[in-house]
Design an enzyme around this catalytic site. Structure first.
Site, PDB file in Angstrom:
ATOM      1  N   ARG A   1      -1.137   9.373  16.699  1.00 24.40           N
ATOM      2  CA  ARG A   1      -0.258   8.750  17.707  1.00 24.40           C
ATOM      3  C   ARG A   1       1.153   8.543  17.165  1.00 24.40           C
ATOM      4  O   ARG A   1       2.138   8.826  17.839  1.00 24.40           O
ATOM      5  CB  ARG A   1      -0.822   7.392  18.107  1.00 24.40           C
TER       6      ARG A   1
ATOM      7  N   ARG B   1       0.076   4.813   3.891  1.00 23.34           N
ATOM      8  CA  ARG B   1      -0.606   3.942   2.938  1.00 23.34           C
ATOM      9  C   ARG B   1      -0.281   4.454   1.538  1.00 23.34           C
ATOM     10  O   ARG B   1      -0.211   5.664   1.323  1.00 23.34           O
ATOM     11  CB  ARG B   1      -2.129   3.997   3.148  1.00 23.34           C
TER      12      ARG B   1
ATOM     13  N   ASP C   1       7.599   2.839   1.953  1.00 20.07           N
ATOM     14  CA  ASP C   1       7.353   1.517   2.535  1.00 20.07           C
ATOM     15  C   ASP C   1       5.996   0.989   2.100  1.00 20.07           C
ATOM     16  O   ASP C   1       5.661  -0.156   2.379  1.00 20.07           O
ATOM     17  CB  ASP C   1       7.395   1.614   4.068  1.00 20.07           C
TER      18      ASP C   1
ATOM     19  N   GLU D   1      -0.135  -2.883  -3.427  1.00 17.83           N
ATOM     20  CA  GLU D   1       0.823  -3.868  -2.889  1.00 17.83           C
ATOM     21  C   GLU D   1       0.372  -5.300  -3.145  1.00 17.83           C
ATOM     22  O   GLU D   1      -0.824  -5.567  -3.085  1.00 17.83           O
ATOM     23  CB  GLU D   1       0.969  -3.651  -1.380  1.00 17.83           C
TER      24      GLU D   1
ATOM     25  N   HIS E   1       6.649  -2.873   2.781  1.00 18.72           N
ATOM     26  CA  HIS E   1       5.686  -2.634   3.880  1.00 18.72           C
ATOM     27  C   HIS E   1       6.121  -3.349   5.164  1.00 18.72           C
ATOM     28  O   HIS E   1       5.444  -4.251   5.652  1.00 18.72           O
ATOM     29  CB  HIS E   1       4.276  -3.078   3.456  1.00 18.72           C
TER      30      HIS E   1
HETATM   31  C1  8YV Z   1       1.034  -4.037   9.104  1.00 14.09           C
HETATM   32  C2  8YV Z   1       0.134  -1.657   9.201  1.00 14.09           C
HETATM   33  O1  8YV Z   1       1.901  -4.164   8.027  1.00 14.09           O
HETATM   34  O2  8YV Z   1      -0.560  -1.319  11.429  1.00 14.09           O
HETATM   35  C3  8YV Z   1      -0.742  -1.060  10.245  1.00 14.09           C
HETATM   36  O3  8YV Z   1      -1.639  -0.292   9.882  1.00 14.09           O
HETATM   37  O4  8YV Z   1       0.094  -1.298   8.091  1.00 14.09           O
HETATM   38  C4  8YV Z   1       1.138  -2.665   9.586  1.00 14.09           C
HETATM   39  O5  8YV Z   1       1.407  -2.667  10.916  1.00 14.09           O
HETATM   40  C5  8YV Z   1      -0.247  -4.653   8.705  1.00 14.09           C
HETATM   41  O6  8YV Z   1      -1.370  -4.191   9.346  1.00 14.09           O
HETATM   42  C6  8YV Z   1      -0.135  -6.150   8.892  1.00 14.09           C
HETATM   43  O7  8YV Z   1      -0.961  -6.788   8.036  1.00 14.09           O
END
Ligand code: 8YV
Length: 322
Positions: free
Chosen positions: A155, A233, A257, A262, A280
């Site tokens: 997406r 990731r 990012d 992390e 991130h």
């Molecule tokens: C957020 C993310 O930083 O949607 C995701 O997969 O990595 C980000 O939107 C995270 O999930 C928030 O904790």
């Protein structure tokens, strides 16, 4: 009060989620009450779990919640949730797809431009007084004449590709499960894509299937003019190989990012001038985090209202609530 549905909220959840859920259910936050205390007092009655990417929702945790029915993940990526363990127990897992696509696409394009045109480095140059002292910021790389590759056409990848159409730059893609998307040249392997382009945008999901998929060979294929942008990731990129490639000029620069461990960012990366490092923040706006929070809430409410989950992930079954 004691008959209310009990929800465990872990990972310093967005406050909007806890506030909205607390209007209907008993919500126990691990950062307020402590996970051990909550499980000791309510573990056998907790039926909902809200969690987020930076926290690992392990099989061990799922096992300690014998009545668990739903895990609602704040984030589209759910590599941090042991979905196999959830599926085995018949626990449904939901995520937050689509509501963040535009934000992520805007952000990715921004990070790509910032990396190529060195915005943070130029900002540091101004702040340090070098400009005022008469120095000129050195000329650098351009997006002009480049070819962009997108690894991962889910997406978010699709929306990034659409944004890039305005740049008059050829875009080609790699997807692990190709679909008949004829708008872009689709490479059969990541290696072939990396050989063909000099900007590689990584937007593949995390998890075992993609671990270190961007390795030394892929970086070498990207080449000495190559730029890596990772908004997916940290696990998707072999971080050690990336550091070596940047240090030895195997690639030109990287915009990151996300990182392997992390919030730890290797010192070697922090010392480099040819990287842009972000904490991130791809979705980190009031607007988009608000939409994500609402979807986490709506999934939980829909489930406990007996209407099923709104956005269940593919790996977990959707059992009927009895
Ligand atoms: C957020 C993310 O930083 O949607 C995701 O997969 O990595 C980000 O939107 C995270 O999930 C928030 O904790």
């Amino acid at each position: 009060m004691s008959n209310r549905i009990k929800i465990l909220s872990i990972g310093a959840m967005d406050k909007r989620v806890d506030e909205a859920l607390a209007a209907r259910y008993n919500v126990y936050r691990d950062d307020v009450l402590g996970l051990e205390q909550i499980i000791a007092a309510h573990g056998n009655e907790i039926t909902g779990l809200v969690t987020r990417g930076r926290i690992r929702t392990t099989e061990a945790l799922i096992e300690r919640l014998p009545k668990l029915e739903i895990i609602s993940n704040f984030g589209v990526g759910y590599d941090s949730v042991d979905v196999a363990a959830a599926a085995k127990r018949g626990v449904v897992v939901t995520n937050t797809p689509d509501v963040l696509n535009d934000e992520m696409a805007d952000f990715t394009v921004g990070l790509m431009l910032a990396t190529i045109r060195r915005f943070p480095q130029a900002d540091r140059f101004v702040r340090s007084g070098q400009w005022e002292a008469g120095e000129a910021f050195p000329l650098g790389a351009s997006l002009r004449g480049r070819k962009i590759g997108i690894a991962g056409m889910g997406r978010i990848g699709k929306v990034i590709a659409r944004r890039l159409e305005g740049f008059d730059i050829p875009v080609s893609v790699f997807m692990r499960r190709p679909s008949a998307d004829l708008r872009y040249l689709c490479h059969a392997s990541l290696q072939s894509l990396a050989e063909a382009v000099d900007v590689l945008i990584v937007v593949l999901p995390g998890g075992a299937e993609t671990k270190n998929i961007v390795d030394a060979k892929i970086l070498e294929a990207l080449g000495p003019n190559g730029i890596l942008i990772n908004v997916a990731r940290g696990s998707v990129v072999d971080e050690e190989a990336l550091i070596t490639a940047l240090q030895t000029g195997k690639i030109l620069a990287a915009g990151l990012d996300v990182f392997a461990a992390e919030p730890h960012v290797p010192e070697a990366l922090r010392q480099m001038e040819n990287v842009v490092l972000l904490p991130h923040i791809g979705t980190a706006t009031h607007y988009t985090r608000g939409l994500m929070a609402q979807l986490v809430i709506d999934n939980v409410i829909s489930w406990f209202d007996g209407k099923g989950p709104l956005t269940p992930v593919a790996e977990t079954p959707v059992p009927a609530r009895t």
